[in-house]
Scaffold this active site. Structure first.
Site, mmCIF file in Angstrom:
data_model
loop_
_atom_site.group_PDB
_atom_site.id
_atom_site.type_symbol
_atom_site.label_atom_id
_atom_site.label_comp_id
_atom_site.label_asym_id
_atom_site.label_seq_id
_atom_site.Cartn_x
_atom_site.Cartn_y
_atom_site.Cartn_z
ATOM 1 N N GLY A 219 0.822 -1.210 0.000
ATOM 2 C CA GLY A 219 0.000 0.000 0.000
ATOM 3 C C GLY A 219 0.849 1.250 0.000
ATOM 4 O O GLY A 219 2.051 1.202 -0.267
ATOM 5 N N ASN A 220 0.230 2.373 0.285
ATOM 6 C CA ASN A 220 0.962 3.632 0.384
ATOM 7 C C ASN A 220 0.380 4.462 1.522
ATOM 8 O O ASN A 220 -0.574 4.047 2.179
ATOM 9 C CB ASN A 220 0.947 4.390 -0.950
ATOM 10 C CG ASN A 220 -0.461 4.725 -1.407
ATOM 11 O OD1 ASN A 220 -1.236 5.362 -0.695
ATOM 12 N ND2 ASN A 220 -0.817 4.263 -2.612
ATOM 13 N N ARG A 221 0.934 5.638 1.746
ATOM 14 C CA ARG A 221 0.602 6.446 2.924
ATOM 15 C C ARG A 221 -0.574 7.393 2.715
ATOM 16 O O ARG A 221 -0.875 8.214 3.585
ATOM 17 C CB ARG A 221 1.831 7.255 3.347
ATOM 18 C CG ARG A 221 2.959 6.404 3.915
ATOM 19 C CD ARG A 221 4.229 7.232 4.070
ATOM 20 N NE ARG A 221 3.968 8.481 4.758
ATOM 21 C CZ ARG A 221 4.759 9.551 4.693
ATOM 22 N NH1 ARG A 221 5.857 9.514 3.960
ATOM 23 N NH2 ARG A 221 4.462 10.648 5.363
ATOM 24 N N SER A 222 -1.252 7.297 1.598
ATOM 25 C CA SER A 222 -2.376 8.201 1.368
ATOM 26 C C SER A 222 -3.450 8.008 2.433
ATOM 27 O O SER A 222 -3.851 6.889 2.741
ATOM 28 C CB SER A 222 -2.980 7.953 -0.017
ATOM 29 O OG SER A 222 -4.133 8.747 -0.196
ATOM 30 N N ALA A 286 -4.500 7.822 -4.554
ATOM 31 C CA ALA A 286 -3.126 7.364 -4.802
ATOM 32 C C ALA A 286 -3.199 5.879 -5.159
ATOM 33 O O ALA A 286 -3.111 5.009 -4.287
ATOM 34 C CB ALA A 286 -2.257 7.596 -3.571
#
Length: 405
Positions: A219-222, A286
Site C-alpha cells: 500500500g501507500n501512505r495516502s 493514490a
C-alpha cells in the site's frame, strides 16, 4: 478569492440562536469559531432561553449575549445605542443555527419582532442559515418555499440532515453538524457559493491496498484527506457528489455517496461503472502502480520464507477512461522531483483537462497532512497556490475547474 489558510482568523461572526432543541449545538459552533480565531457575538431569541442559557454562550464567546431588543427598564435612563445597526455593520458573516420554522418564516417576510430578526433586517454582509425542525414541520410546503425564497435572495442554506429526531421519529429535519456549518462559513468567507449546482462530480480518494495474503498487503501512505476535502467542498458548492474511496478513515457528509473499494482493479471497475453518470471526474486517489502476481489464500508462514514478491502492473485508470462531450477529467501528480515537467507530461499523455501537482518535498504537503501546497496545470495555464488547509486547497482546485467547464 482569499488564499489564506486561516480564513476565519480575525473575522467577525454573529451567531443567531433560536428556540429549537438543536440550540445545544450552538455551544460547539461558538467554540469552533473562536478556536479558529474568529470574534463571535451571540444573539438569541426569547424562545432559545428555554434550551440554553446566555451565560454559557457568553462564556464561550467572551462577549455579551443579546436577547432583548429593548433594555429591561428605563427608570434611570438609558444609553443611546442602535445596537442592531452597529452589529449589522460590524459583522463579516451571520450564522443562524438552529433556525426554526418560525424564524425562517419571519426572515422571509421581513418581520422584525425580536432582537434576532431585527438584526437580520439590518445585516449588510453574508447570511448562513442552518434550519432545524421535526420532519413534518420541516417538510411543510410553506417552510420549503420560505427557505427557497431566502436562498434566492442570497442567503446560504445548510440544509437539515436526515436522522433520529427529538420526537423519536427518523427523517429530515436534524440540524447539520457543527463541522459542516463551519465548513460552509469558511466557504462563504472565501468568496464561494453554490456555483456547481446541477453538476455531478465523481471523486476518487485514499490509497489502494494490493493483497499478498489475508494478512499482508502492498500500500501507500495516502490518508484520503485531500479527496474527501474535495468531496465536501464540492457538495457545499452545490454539486451531487460520489466518492470512490480506498481504505480510509476519512468521512464525507451524509449526502455524499460513498463507494468503498480496496484494490486498484476494484477502483478501476467502480470508476468505469459510475463515470458515465457524472460531469466531472477528479482522480485524487493514490492508486498503486503494481500488485502481487499471485495471491495466497492463506497466511504465508515465516517458515515458508517469503523473500520476494513478484509484481505485475496495475491498469492505468486515467488512460482507460473515455469521456464524452461535456465531461471533464482532472488528475493528480504527486512527485519527488521535476514536478513541473512530470505534471505537464502526464496532462498531455493522458488527455486530461487539468492536473493538480504537488510534491512531498514541501513541508506540510502530501500524504497525511491537513495542509497541502499545489499547482494546477491546464493546457494553456499554470496556477501555483501557497500552503493551505486541504479544504481551502479543495476550493481552489474547484475554482480552477470552474474556469474550464
Amino acid at each position: 478569492m482569499l488564499n489564506g489558510s486561516d480564513i476565519l482568523k480575525g473575522k467577525k461572526v454573529i451567531l443567531g440562536v433560536t428556540g429549537g432543541i438543536a440550540a445545544y449545538k450552538a455551544c460547539l459552533i461558538v467554540r469552533s469559531l473562536v478556536s479558529k480565531g474568529a470574534e463571535v457575538k451571540v444573539v438569541m431569541t426569547p424562545s432559545a432561553l428555554e434550551f440554553i442559557t446566555p451565560l454559557t454562550l457568553a462564556t464561550l464567546s467572551q462577549n455579551e449575549v443579546v436577547v432583548n431588543t429593548f433594555p429591561a427598564n428605563q427608570k434611570n435612563g438609558v444609553d443611546l445605542k442602535t445596537w442592531h445597526i452597529d452589529y449589522g455593520l460590524w459583522a463579516d458573516l451571520m450564522i443562524i443555527a438552529p433556525a426554526t420554522v418560525n424564524t425562517v418564516a419571519k426572515m422571509r417576510f421581513g418581520i422584525a419582532d425580536n432582537a434576532l430578526t431585527t438584526l437580520v433586517c439590518a445585516l449588510r454582509e453574508k447570511l448562513l442559515i442552518a434550519p432545524a425542525a421535526d420532519m413534518d414541520m420541516y417538510n411543510t410546503p410553506a417552510n420549503m418555499e420560505n427557505l427557497k425564497v431566502l436562498e434566492e435572495r442570497g442567503a446560504y442554506i445548510v440544509n437539515a440532515e436526515e436522522g433520529f429526531l427529538a420526537s423519536g421519529l427518523t427523517g429530515p429535519g436534524r440540524m447539520a453538524e457543527p463541522s459542516k456549518i463551519i465548513d460552509a462559513a469558511e466557504l462563504l468567507l472565501s468568496g464561494y457559493t453554490k456555483d456547481f449546482r446541477n453538476k455531478r462530480i465523481l471523486v476518487t480518494a485514499g490509497p489502494t491496498y494490493e493483497d499478498i495474503d489475508p494478512v499482508r498487503y502492498i500500500g501507500n501512505r495516502s490518508s484520503g484527506k485531500m479527496g474527501f476535502a474535495i468531496a465536501r467542498a464540492a457538495y457545499l458548492r452545490g454539486a451531487d457528489v460520489t466518492v470512490i474511496s480506498g481504505p480510509s478513515a476519512e468521512t464525507g457528509y451524509p449526502e455524499i455517496d460513498r463507494i468503498t473499494v480496496r484494490s486498484a482493479v476494484e477502483m478501476k471497475n467502480a470508476v468505469e461503472s459510475n463515470f458515465s453518470e457524472n460531469d466531472i471526474l477528479i482522480m485524487s486517489a493514490a492508486v498503486a502502480d503494481y500488485r502481487p502476481a499471485e495471491y495466497s489464500g492463506h497466511k504465508i508462514k515465516k517458515s515458508e520464507k517469503l523473500t520476494s514478491v513478484e509484481l505485475v502492473e496495475n491498469p492505468d485508470i486515467l488512460a482507460s477512461i473515455k469521456k464524452r462531450d461535456g465531461q471533464h477529467i482532472v488528475g493528480f501528480a504527486l512527485e519527488t522531483d521535476d514536478l513541473d515537467k512530470n505534471a505537464k507530461l502526464k496532462l498531455e499523455k493522458k488527455n486530461l483537462d487539468m492536473i493538480v501537482g504537488n510534491t512531498i518535498k514541501d513541508n506540510g504537503a502530501g500524504f497525511e497532512f491537513d495542509t497541502n501546497k499545489i499547482t494546477c496545470y491546464t493546457k494553456n495555464n499554470c496556477v501555483e497556490f501557497p500552503l493551505l488547509s486541504k479544504f481551502q486547497t479543495a476550493n481552489n482546485i474547484l475554482a480552477e475547474i470552474k474556469k474550464i467547464i
